[in-house]
Write an enzyme that holds these catalytic residues in place. Structure first.
Site, PDB file in Angstrom:
ATOM      1  N   SER A   1     -51.315 -72.234 -45.412  1.00 43.73           N
ATOM      2  CA  SER A   1     -52.039 -71.200 -45.052  1.00 43.73           C
ATOM      3  C   SER A   1     -52.260 -71.382 -43.405  1.00 43.73           C
ATOM      4  O   SER A   1     -51.346 -71.454 -42.981  1.00 43.73           O
ATOM      5  CB  SER A   1     -53.460 -70.815 -45.841  1.00 43.73           C
TER       6      SER A   1
ATOM      7  N   THR B   1     -44.277 -76.075 -33.439  1.00 48.76           N
ATOM      8  CA  THR B   1     -43.339 -75.494 -34.011  1.00 48.76           C
ATOM      9  C   THR B   1     -42.789 -74.248 -33.370  1.00 48.76           C
ATOM     10  O   THR B   1     -43.582 -74.274 -31.953  1.00 48.76           O
ATOM     11  CB  THR B   1     -43.731 -75.116 -35.444  1.00 48.76           C
TER      12      THR B   1
ATOM     13  N   TYR C   1     -53.049 -60.993 -38.950  1.00 49.99           N
ATOM     14  CA  TYR C   1     -52.504 -62.339 -39.521  1.00 49.99           C
ATOM     15  C   TYR C   1     -53.601 -62.978 -40.369  1.00 49.99           C
ATOM     16  O   TYR C   1     -53.415 -63.400 -41.476  1.00 49.99           O
ATOM     17  CB  TYR C   1     -52.225 -63.229 -38.387  1.00 49.99           C
TER      18      TYR C   1
ATOM     19  N   LEU D   1     -42.520 -76.051 -40.358  1.00 49.93           N
ATOM     20  CA  LEU D   1     -43.074 -76.891 -41.105  1.00 49.93           C
ATOM     21  C   LEU D   1     -42.534 -76.957 -42.305  1.00 49.93           C
ATOM     22  O   LEU D   1     -42.298 -78.196 -43.092  1.00 49.93           O
ATOM     23  CB  LEU D   1     -44.562 -76.375 -41.294  1.00 49.93           C
TER      24      LEU D   1
ATOM     25  N   ASP E   1     -34.654 -64.409 -49.663  1.00 49.83           N
ATOM     26  CA  ASP E   1     -35.478 -63.521 -48.967  1.00 49.83           C
ATOM     27  C   ASP E   1     -36.738 -63.314 -49.549  1.00 49.83           C
ATOM     28  O   ASP E   1     -36.701 -62.716 -50.826  1.00 49.83           O
ATOM     29  CB  ASP E   1     -34.819 -62.390 -48.556  1.00 49.83           C
TER      30      ASP E   1
ATOM     31  N   THR F   1     -34.596 -73.410 -49.123  1.00 54.71           N
ATOM     32  CA  THR F   1     -34.495 -71.973 -48.854  1.00 54.71           C
ATOM     33  C   THR F   1     -34.954 -71.333 -47.712  1.00 54.71           C
ATOM     34  O   THR F   1     -35.904 -71.869 -46.968  1.00 54.71           O
ATOM     35  CB  THR F   1     -35.182 -71.333 -50.276  1.00 54.71           C
TER      36      THR F   1
ATOM     37  N   LYS G   1     -53.689 -64.199 -44.420  1.00 51.33           N
ATOM     38  CA  LYS G   1     -53.931 -65.728 -44.746  1.00 51.33           C
ATOM     39  C   LYS G   1     -55.273 -65.617 -45.673  1.00 51.33           C
ATOM     40  O   LYS G   1     -55.286 -66.527 -46.798  1.00 51.33           O
ATOM     41  CB  LYS G   1     -54.161 -66.644 -43.751  1.00 51.33           C
TER      42      LYS G   1
ATOM     43  N   ASN H   1     -44.101 -71.561 -47.952  1.00 55.72           N
ATOM     44  CA  ASN H   1     -44.188 -71.810 -46.253  1.00 55.72           C
ATOM     45  C   ASN H   1     -43.711 -70.525 -45.601  1.00 55.72           C
ATOM     46  O   ASN H   1     -44.258 -70.409 -44.499  1.00 55.72           O
ATOM     47  CB  ASN H   1     -43.314 -73.047 -45.969  1.00 55.72           C
TER      48      ASN H   1
END
Length: 281
Positions: free
Chosen positions: A132, A181, A146, A13, A54, A31, A150, A81
């Protein structure tokens, strides 16, 4: 011409959003941990700056933000992201695995946000886009750790939206459903090593579903990227943007269940209130 600062821009994404912003004629600071892995062919070279970053290294973050402002003078849109998933039952995942995903998804995101906010405050303008997940609004079997990262991002983002609005800074939480993805492959998804057979019917099913879904998700990354650009261009962007019909249906089911619980237990909810103690002077 906006300047975008995007983490995790080498794939998925993040890469799609970077390409969409460049296609609109904007400038992009893309980045990733390895800047050499950022392949965004086509744009004018003076509108693209690829930098190593990082999100778990504060010095790396500071260097990237400084380089971005030195190159383009400002940052208009921050897209948080960078992140990865963790699949496993709450009982199965280890403390080390949970800490690892929190370091990137929560602490890294907050560190990047804190580094960019002074730039946005000085400008009295800017937009923070938090990538998110529908899993940041509605929990699901096998995704508990996970989900926790979020949910944390969404709580922090709601607070930030209230804090930063008087300073001209907008916040949008993007909640994607399934998109094609690499999120479900080994590069972006950590799978807990421990397996408890009692969870075969729930978390075990989730593992099978995740494997089957990889590469077959209904969402297209480029369409998500276009949606993010549309939101950034709107003078009144939403706090939350759900992307994907399945994600919207899942979120609506949670809202309906919450309302049902509120209604069914209203008497108990109200019963804990007490008239304030009145003192006489």
């Amino acid at each position: 011409m906006r300047t975008w600062f995007i983490t995790g821009a080498s794939r998925g994404l993040g890469r799609a959003i970077a390409r969409a912003a460049l296609a609109k004629g904007d400038r992009v600071v893309a980045t990733a941990r390895d800047a050499a892995s950022i392949d965004l062919t086509g744009p004018e070279p003076d509108r693209l700056l690829a930098l190593p970053l990082d999100v778990t290294d504060h010095a790396s973050i500071d260097r990237a933000v400084l380089a971005a402002t030195e190159a383009f003078g400002r940052i208009d849109v921050l897209v948080n992201n960078a992140g990865f998933g963790l699949l496993g039952a709450i009982e199965e995942v280890t403390d080390a695995e949970v800490r690892r995903v929190f370091e990137t998804n929560v602490f890294g995101l907050l560190a990047v946000t804190r580094a960019v906010l002074p730039v946005l405050r000085r400008q009295r303008a800017g937009h923070v886009v938090m990538i998110s997940s529908v899993g940041g609004f509605s929990g699901a079997s096998g995704w508990g750790a996970y989900n926790a990262t979020k949910f944390a991002v969404e709580g922090a983002s709601e607070a930030l939206a209230a804090e930063a609005a008087p300073l001209g800074v907008k916040v949008t939480i993007v909640e994607p459903g399934g998109f094609r993805t690499d999120f479900l492959d080994g590069g972006s998804l950590l799978t807990g090593e421990r397996v408890v057979e009692d969870y075969a019917a729930t978390v075990g099913r989730t593992r099978l579903d995740a494997a089957a879904a990889h590469g077959n998700q209904s969402g297209h990354p480029d369409r998500l990227a276009d949606a993010v650009v549309t939101v950034v261009e709107d003078p009144n962007p939403p706090l939350r943007l759900v992307l994907g019909s399945a994600a919207l249906a899942r979120s609506q089911r949670k809202l309906d269940q919450a309302q049902a619980d509120f209604d069914a237990w209203r008497a108990v909810t109200d019963a804990v209130d007490e008239e304030p103690v009145r003192t006489t002077s």
